[in-house]
Design an enzyme around this catalytic site. Structure first.
Site, PDB file in Angstrom:
ATOM      1  CE  LYS A   1      -2.180   3.492   2.133  1.00 33.12           C
ATOM      2  NZ  LYS A   1      -1.928   4.797   1.811  1.00 33.12           N
TER       3      LYS A   1
ATOM      4  N   GLY B   1       5.188   3.923  10.861  1.00 29.26           N
ATOM      5  CA  GLY B   1       4.181   5.357  10.617  1.00 29.26           C
ATOM      6  C   GLY B   1       3.875   5.517  11.928  1.00 29.26           C
ATOM      7  CB  SER B   2       1.286   7.807  13.324  1.00 28.47           C
ATOM      8  OG  SER B   2      -0.108   7.013  12.626  1.00 28.47           O
ATOM      9  NE  ARG B   3       1.342   4.918  21.777  1.00 29.77           N
ATOM     10  CZ  ARG B   3       1.986   5.238  22.960  1.00 29.77           C
ATOM     11  NH1 ARG B   3       2.847   6.131  22.871  1.00 29.77           N
ATOM     12  NH2 ARG B   3       1.438   4.750  23.855  1.00 29.77           N
TER      13      ARG B   3
ATOM     14  N   GLY C   1      -0.703   2.713  13.584  1.00 32.16           N
ATOM     15  CA  GLY C   1      -0.126   1.108  13.722  1.00 32.16           C
ATOM     16  C   GLY C   1      -0.998   0.556  14.622  1.00 32.16           C
TER      17      GLY C   1
ATOM     18  CD  GLU D   1      10.339   1.932  12.979  1.00 30.21           C
ATOM     19  OE1 GLU D   1      10.135   2.922  13.685  1.00 30.21           O
ATOM     20  OE2 GLU D   1      11.360   1.960  12.101  1.00 30.21           O
TER      21      GLU D   1
ATOM     22  CB  CYS E   1      11.807   5.729  13.733  1.00 31.56           C
ATOM     23  SG  CYS E   1      12.806   5.180  12.156  1.00 31.56           S
TER      24      CYS E   1
ATOM     25  CD  GLU F   1       7.955   9.796  17.103  1.00 33.08           C
ATOM     26  OE1 GLU F   1       8.816   9.328  16.335  1.00 33.08           O
ATOM     27  OE2 GLU F   1       6.749   9.359  16.667  1.00 33.08           O
TER      28      GLU F   1
HETATM   29  P1  NAP Z   1       0.725   7.323   9.355  1.00 37.61           P
HETATM   30  O1  NAP Z   1      -0.490   8.624   9.394  1.00 37.61           O
HETATM   31  O2  NAP Z   1       0.859   6.662  10.265  1.00 37.61           O
HETATM   32  O3  NAP Z   1       0.383   6.781   7.799  1.00 37.61           O
HETATM   33  C1  NAP Z   1       1.196   5.709   7.489  1.00 37.61           C
HETATM   34  C2  NAP Z   1       0.667   4.789   6.441  1.00 37.61           C
HETATM   35  O4  NAP Z   1      -0.585   4.330   7.097  1.00 37.61           O
HETATM   36  C3  NAP Z   1      -0.285   5.521   5.338  1.00 37.61           C
HETATM   37  O5  NAP Z   1       0.037   4.586   4.361  1.00 37.61           O
HETATM   38  C4  NAP Z   1      -1.710   5.686   5.860  1.00 37.61           C
HETATM   39  O6  NAP Z   1      -2.559   5.944   4.677  1.00 37.61           O
HETATM   40  C5  NAP Z   1      -1.819   4.660   6.609  1.00 37.61           C
HETATM   41  N1  NAP Z   1      -2.765   4.951   7.778  1.00 37.61           N
HETATM   42  C6  NAP Z   1      -2.864   6.082   8.313  1.00 37.61           C
HETATM   43  N2  NAP Z   1      -3.921   5.613   9.234  1.00 37.61           N
HETATM   44  C7  NAP Z   1      -4.496   4.700   8.958  1.00 37.61           C
HETATM   45  C8  NAP Z   1      -5.719   3.823   9.570  1.00 37.61           C
HETATM   46  N3  NAP Z   1      -6.258   4.343  10.642  1.00 37.61           N
HETATM   47  N4  NAP Z   1      -5.860   2.525   9.050  1.00 37.61           N
HETATM   48  C9  NAP Z   1      -4.971   2.059   8.244  1.00 37.61           C
HETATM   49  N5  NAP Z   1      -4.085   2.657   7.547  1.00 37.61           N
HETATM   50  C10 NAP Z   1      -3.668   3.894   8.124  1.00 37.61           C
HETATM   51  O7  NAP Z   1       2.123   8.159   9.217  1.00 37.61           O
HETATM   52  P2  NAP Z   1       2.767   9.288   8.152  1.00 37.61           P
HETATM   53  O8  NAP Z   1       1.741   9.616   7.128  1.00 37.61           O
HETATM   54  O9  NAP Z   1       3.977   8.720   7.426  1.00 37.61           O
HETATM   55  O10 NAP Z   1       3.056  10.623   9.139  1.00 37.61           O
HETATM   56  C11 NAP Z   1       2.166  10.938  10.102  1.00 37.61           C
HETATM   57  C12 NAP Z   1       2.879  10.739  11.344  1.00 37.61           C
HETATM   58  O11 NAP Z   1       3.364   9.327  11.705  1.00 37.61           O
HETATM   59  C13 NAP Z   1       3.856  11.687  11.880  1.00 37.61           C
HETATM   60  O12 NAP Z   1       3.600  12.977  12.178  1.00 37.61           O
HETATM   61  C14 NAP Z   1       4.673  11.202  12.865  1.00 37.61           C
HETATM   62  O13 NAP Z   1       4.113  11.568  14.095  1.00 37.61           O
HETATM   63  C15 NAP Z   1       4.431   9.484  12.522  1.00 37.61           C
HETATM   64  N6  NAP Z   1       5.655   8.805  11.874  1.00 37.61           N
HETATM   65  C16 NAP Z   1       6.395   8.149  12.811  1.00 37.61           C
HETATM   66  C17 NAP Z   1       7.594   7.632  11.978  1.00 37.61           C
HETATM   67  C18 NAP Z   1       8.336   6.634  13.122  1.00 37.61           C
HETATM   68  O14 NAP Z   1       9.182   6.047  12.403  1.00 37.61           O
HETATM   69  N7  NAP Z   1       8.326   6.505  14.347  1.00 37.61           N
HETATM   70  C19 NAP Z   1       7.739   7.530  10.769  1.00 37.61           C
HETATM   71  C20 NAP Z   1       6.788   8.183   9.914  1.00 37.61           C
HETATM   72  C21 NAP Z   1       5.558   8.792  10.651  1.00 37.61           C
HETATM   73  P3  NAP Z   1      -3.181   7.160   4.059  1.00 37.61           P
HETATM   74  O15 NAP Z   1      -2.605   8.268   5.018  1.00 37.61           O
HETATM   75  O16 NAP Z   1      -2.667   7.339   2.813  1.00 37.61           O
HETATM   76  O17 NAP Z   1      -4.664   7.011   4.224  1.00 37.61           O
END
Ligand code: NAP
Length: 529
Positions: free
Chosen positions: A184, A241-243, A246, A265, A302, A393
């Site tokens: 995805k 991605g986000s907590r 995840g 992660e 991260c 974080e």
């Molecule tokens: P994200 O919002 O967690 O998105 C990551 C992936 O998961 C995207 O493909 C997103 O799809 C999908 N997703 C989001 N919400 C979902 C849900 N409820 N159910 C299923 N899939 C879902 O992360 P991000 O867009 O990369 O960044 C947002 C925040 O995540 C950052 O501000 C940061 O706080 C955190 N982050 C942390 C790390 C780390 O390594 N710790 C890395 C990256 C980001 P769509 O958005 O396309 O719908």
């Protein structure tokens, strides 16, 4: 290869019909062409059906064929050339040198897993030969190998558009394990995803792998991502991605009639511990190195050092002054997406307005789209212990320094932390005794303990752990970087009294694959030509 905005489902290239989305040029905020057609749940079903049909064939490919496939993906990514680099720079806002380095890492990971596959140790083949004469009861013949779990859903990460995305660490380790992959794509870099997806799709064809070995889908996480995770043919999930997302995916996977593991992660503030002697002797130098690590990649790692713990002392005042000065000189940096930039600004404002937190420095003012202005905060040990929101974080270049009255309090704070990816100790020899007393707590809390460095710059290696207890990851028994990452996607199968003719090659008595095995509990090294 041109970016067309298409879904890649097995060997087919289709226009998604579930809405259209566009990439954003991170530095300018402008929309980039073309539009990407979103996948429907029917597309998810088609990709899963192909992946399931591919699984039994793909997982029984020879070690050589699978290694060759991984190396072909690497070669095809390199063949995508400058077009890939340019698109990736535009979509991510990351500097060209960083993206070139990330491509090298991505290709290196694929090649490393090719080596892992060729060596065959990941199969962990074991043979306990029959003992028909054993008294009082004869022993059966038992043989064990590992097989792939099944098709894997991989969510591309926003902060590693190459190394943790379409052909990144999750995909490389899953394919190495013999698992088909459905990605995805992350909406932050769809063009990069399509270019890399085409490189993988071509490698499937070049190497005559079964069609469903790889698919790439665009669309919303909630609809398409969760649709994938719910599909009974998906047997594990790789996510960065986000907590919030995840843990939601963990819940979706756990609620299935057949629950499956999610290797997510998520969130980590990566404590850095400044020990008294090191702080006294070289506090200013540590401060410079800390700010470099903090601001690297606009802080979007991260393993970013989000928390500094140290004992109250004039040497700590000098450290804070030096770090503040270094940060004030640092330019604001383009963040990955408008959403990530907004989340950073909101979290920084929350800390800045907190009555028990002092803002000691900001980086240079931000001008232009999505520019994150680094921030450094200070608080007391008492406030940090009581206000749990200070442990959250902030994704970006922001860090919190906690002044502790003594080392005992510092250790107590470590005990109060959630699971972390890394902890970094700044120590000199005179600090070893104190540092030793922290190790048991740190080992329980983190995946990697490092000395006189910072967690950013994760080496792709055999002894690397990029993981840690929840919430840094969903499952602290695993790593998502390094060769051990393959274990996430494997499962042991034992064969009892299986006739030689029916045994898999890796377990046949003559060892035709020439792999290392454990025979009757003893390592039997392969006799390689
Ligand atoms: P994200 O919002 O967690 O998105 C990551 C992936 O998961 C995207 O493909 C997103 O799809 C999908 N997703 C989001 N919400 C979902 C849900 N409820 N159910 C299923 N899939 C879902 O992360 P991000 O867009 O990369 O960044 C947002 C925040 O995540 C950052 O501000 C940061 O706080 C955190 N982050 C942390 C790390 C780390 O390594 N710790 C890395 C990256 C980001 P769509 O958005 O396309 O719908």
């Amino acid at each position: 290869m041109n970016i067309a905005g298409n879904l890649l489902i097995g060997q087919s290239v289709r226009r998604g019909t579930n809405g259209v989305s566009y990439a954003i040029d991170a530095a300018s905020g402008e929309r980039l062409e073309p539009g990407f057609g979103g996948a429907t749940l029917e597309d998810v079903d088609a990709a899963c059906a192909l992946a399931w049909a591919a699984f039994d064939i793909f997982r029984e490919t020879t070690l050589e064929a699978r290694a060759d496939f991984l190396e072909t993906i690497a070669a095809n990514i390199l063949a995508a050339g400058d077009a890939l680099i340019e698109r990736c720079v535009a979509e991510s806002g990351l500097p060209r040198a960083r993206i070139e380095g990330e491509r090298a890492r991505t290709v290196g990971q694929l090649r490393m897993f090719a080596g892992v596959v060729r060596a065959g140790d990941f199969l962990e083949a074991r043979i306990d030969p029959a003992q028909p004469e054993r008294k009082p009861a004869p022993r059966v013949d038992l043989r064990l190998r590992h097989i792939g779990l099944g098709p894997i859903a991989v969510f591309g990460a926003s902060n590693f558009p190459l190394a943790f995305s379409v052909a990144g660490g999750d995909t490389a380790s899953a394919l190495a394990a013999g698992c088909p992959v459905i990605v995805k794509a992350h909406a932050a870099h769809p063009g990069t995803s399509e270019l890399v997806g085409m490189a993988v799709q071509k490698a499937v064809k070049d190497c005559e792998m079964p069609e469903g070995t790889f698919s790439l889908l665009f669309g919303s996480g909630r609809e398409i991502g969760q649709g994938l995770v719910r599909d009974p043919r998906i047997k594990a999930v790789g996510f960065t991605g986000s907590r919030h997302a995840g843990t939601e995916l963990m819940a979706v996977a756990a609620a299935r009639p057949e629950p499956v593991p999610v290797y997510a992660e998520m969130s980590s503030i990566n404590p850095v511990l400044l020990f008294p002697h090191a702080l006294e002797q070289r506090g200013e130098a540590i401060a410079q190195a800390f700010v470099q690590s903090l601001t690297l990649g606009a802080g979007q790692f991260c393993t970013n050092p989000g928390l500094i713990l140290a004992v109250e002392d004039p040497a700590l005042d000098r450290f804070v002054a030096a770090a503040s000065e270094a940060l004030r000189r640092a330019p604001a940096a383009t963040m990955l997406t408008p959403g990530i930039h907004r989340a950073f600004e909101t979290a920084v404002s929350k800390f800045a307005e907190h009555p028990q937190v002092q803002t000691v420095a900001r980086a240079q003012p931000a001008t232009g789209a999505n520019k994150g202005q680094g921030a450094l905060f200070v608080t007391s040990a008492a406030a940090f212990r009581e206000q749990t929101e200070l442990q959250e974080e902030i994704f970006g270049a922001a860090s919190l320094i906690v002044r502790c009255p003594d080392l005992h309090t510092m250790r107590e704070l470590i005990e109060s932390l959630e699971g972390q990816l890394t902890a970094a100790l700044q120590i000199d020899e005179a600090d070893y005794a104190a540092a030793r007393s922290f190790l048991p707590s740190l080992e329980r809390r983190v995946g990697r303990v490092l000395v006189n460095g910072f967690g950013t710059g994760v080496e792709v290696a055999h002894a690397m752990v990029h993981g840690g207890p929840y919430p840094s990851t969903a499952d602290g028994r695993s790593t998502s970087v390094g060769s051990l990452a393959i274990r996430r996607f494997l499962r042991p199968v034992s064969y009892q009294d299986m006739p030689e003719a029916l045994l898999p090659e890796s377990l046949k008595t003559g060892n035709p694959w020439r792999i290392n095995r454990l025979v009757d509990g003893k390592i039997a090294l392969a006799q390689r030509a």
